[in-house]
Design a protein around this motif. Structure first.
Motif, mmCIF file in Angstrom:
data_model
loop_
_atom_site.group_PDB
_atom_site.id
_atom_site.type_symbol
_atom_site.label_atom_id
_atom_site.label_comp_id
_atom_site.label_asym_id
_atom_site.label_seq_id
_atom_site.Cartn_x
_atom_site.Cartn_y
_atom_site.Cartn_z
ATOM 1 N N THR A 19 0.820 -1.207 0.000
ATOM 2 C CA THR A 19 0.000 0.000 0.000
ATOM 3 C C THR A 19 0.853 1.256 0.000
ATOM 4 O O THR A 19 0.580 2.201 -0.737
ATOM 5 C CB THR A 19 -0.953 -0.006 1.220
ATOM 6 O OG1 THR A 19 -1.706 -1.231 1.210
ATOM 7 C CG2 THR A 19 -1.928 1.145 1.163
ATOM 8 N N TYR A 20 1.919 1.266 0.783
ATOM 9 C CA TYR A 20 2.791 2.439 0.855
ATOM 10 C C TYR A 20 3.464 2.695 -0.500
ATOM 11 O O TYR A 20 3.480 3.815 -1.002
ATOM 12 C CB TYR A 20 3.854 2.261 1.940
ATOM 13 C CG TYR A 20 4.847 3.395 1.986
ATOM 14 C CD1 TYR A 20 4.493 4.620 2.548
ATOM 15 C CD2 TYR A 20 6.116 3.259 1.435
ATOM 16 C CE1 TYR A 20 5.391 5.679 2.566
ATOM 17 C CE2 TYR A 20 7.014 4.307 1.451
ATOM 18 C CZ TYR A 20 6.645 5.515 2.015
ATOM 19 O OH TYR A 20 7.529 6.555 2.021
ATOM 20 N N LYS A 21 3.997 1.649 -1.098
ATOM 21 C CA LYS A 21 4.684 1.785 -2.389
ATOM 22 C C LYS A 21 3.700 2.219 -3.472
ATOM 23 O O LYS A 21 4.029 3.046 -4.327
ATOM 24 C CB LYS A 21 5.333 0.456 -2.760
ATOM 25 C CG LYS A 21 6.155 0.491 -3.999
ATOM 26 C CD LYS A 21 7.594 0.663 -3.649
ATOM 27 C CE LYS A 21 8.447 0.488 -4.887
ATOM 28 N NZ LYS A 21 9.812 0.200 -4.570
ATOM 29 N N LYS A 23 1.067 4.020 -3.030
ATOM 30 C CA LYS A 23 0.739 5.422 -2.775
ATOM 31 C C LYS A 23 1.876 6.351 -3.211
ATOM 32 O O LYS A 23 1.635 7.380 -3.842
ATOM 33 C CB LYS A 23 0.444 5.627 -1.292
ATOM 34 C CG LYS A 23 0.060 7.043 -0.935
ATOM 35 C CD LYS A 23 -0.230 7.158 0.555
ATOM 36 C CE LYS A 23 -0.616 8.569 0.928
ATOM 37 N NZ LYS A 23 -0.901 8.700 2.356
ATOM 38 N N THR A 24 3.097 5.990 -2.895
ATOM 39 C CA THR A 24 4.225 6.888 -3.166
ATOM 40 C C THR A 24 4.691 6.861 -4.616
ATOM 41 O O THR A 24 5.111 7.882 -5.145
ATOM 42 C CB THR A 24 5.419 6.583 -2.237
ATOM 43 O OG1 THR A 24 5.802 5.224 -2.411
ATOM 44 C CG2 THR A 24 5.074 6.854 -0.792
ATOM 45 N N THR A 25 4.611 5.710 -5.282
ATOM 46 C CA THR A 25 5.093 5.618 -6.662
ATOM 47 C C THR A 25 3.985 5.778 -7.692
ATOM 48 O O THR A 25 4.257 6.065 -8.844
ATOM 49 C CB THR A 25 5.769 4.262 -6.922
ATOM 50 O OG1 THR A 25 4.799 3.227 -6.786
ATOM 51 C CG2 THR A 25 6.942 4.046 -5.992
ATOM 52 N N LYS A 26 2.761 5.533 -7.265
ATOM 53 C CA LYS A 26 1.591 5.578 -8.152
ATOM 54 C C LYS A 26 1.710 4.604 -9.320
ATOM 55 O O LYS A 26 1.086 4.795 -10.357
ATOM 56 C CB LYS A 26 1.330 7.000 -8.634
ATOM 57 C CG LYS A 26 1.007 7.924 -7.473
ATOM 58 C CD LYS A 26 0.609 9.287 -7.915
ATOM 59 C CE LYS A 26 0.296 10.074 -6.660
ATOM 60 N NZ LYS A 26 0.254 11.461 -6.799
ATOM 61 N N SER A 29 -2.831 2.118 -8.450
ATOM 62 C CA SER A 29 -3.600 2.895 -7.472
ATOM 63 C C SER A 29 -3.884 2.071 -6.215
ATOM 64 O O SER A 29 -3.959 0.841 -6.272
ATOM 65 C CB SER A 29 -4.917 3.382 -8.079
ATOM 66 O OG SER A 29 -5.858 2.337 -8.146
ATOM 67 N N GLN A 30 -4.034 2.766 -5.110
ATOM 68 C CA GLN A 30 -4.347 2.081 -3.859
ATOM 69 C C GLN A 30 -5.692 1.367 -3.968
ATOM 70 O O GLN A 30 -5.852 0.276 -3.442
ATOM 71 C CB GLN A 30 -4.368 3.071 -2.702
ATOM 72 C CG GLN A 30 -2.990 3.532 -2.296
ATOM 73 C CD GLN A 30 -3.058 4.486 -1.120
ATOM 74 O OE1 GLN A 30 -3.568 5.597 -1.242
ATOM 75 N NE2 GLN A 30 -2.550 4.047 0.007
#
Length: 79
Positions: A19-21, A23-26, A29-30
């Motif tokens: 989820t973090y990756k 969100k940060t890399t797009k 999508s989450q």
């Protein structure tokens, strides 16, 4: 009915997509990642393409069509 052949959420986790990756890399999508983890097949072809790229797989390696008589009757009703 379209079903996943493998647990895509786990496969993405093994490739480092959490989820973090997401969100940060797009890179994905989450929302799509959550759907994949719930085995929800209602994703876009663009999302399927991204999953294929990340996992280095073909769509046929990820999804399959399984005939469901109840679903078939609903869809063909009135046709």
């Amino acid at each position: 009915m379209i079903k996943y052949k493998i647990n895509i959420g786990d496969a993405l986790e093994r490739k480092g997509i959490n989820t973090y990756k997401a969100k940060t890399t797009k890179v994905i999508s989450q929302d799509t990642l959550k759907k994949l983890k719930r085995d929800d097949t209602n994703i876009t072809l663009e999302s399927l393409n991204r999953v294929c790229v990340i996992l280095d797989m073909q769509p046929k390696d990820l999804i399959e069509y399984v005939e469901d008589e109840e679903e078939k009757e609903k869809l063909l009703k009135g046709v």
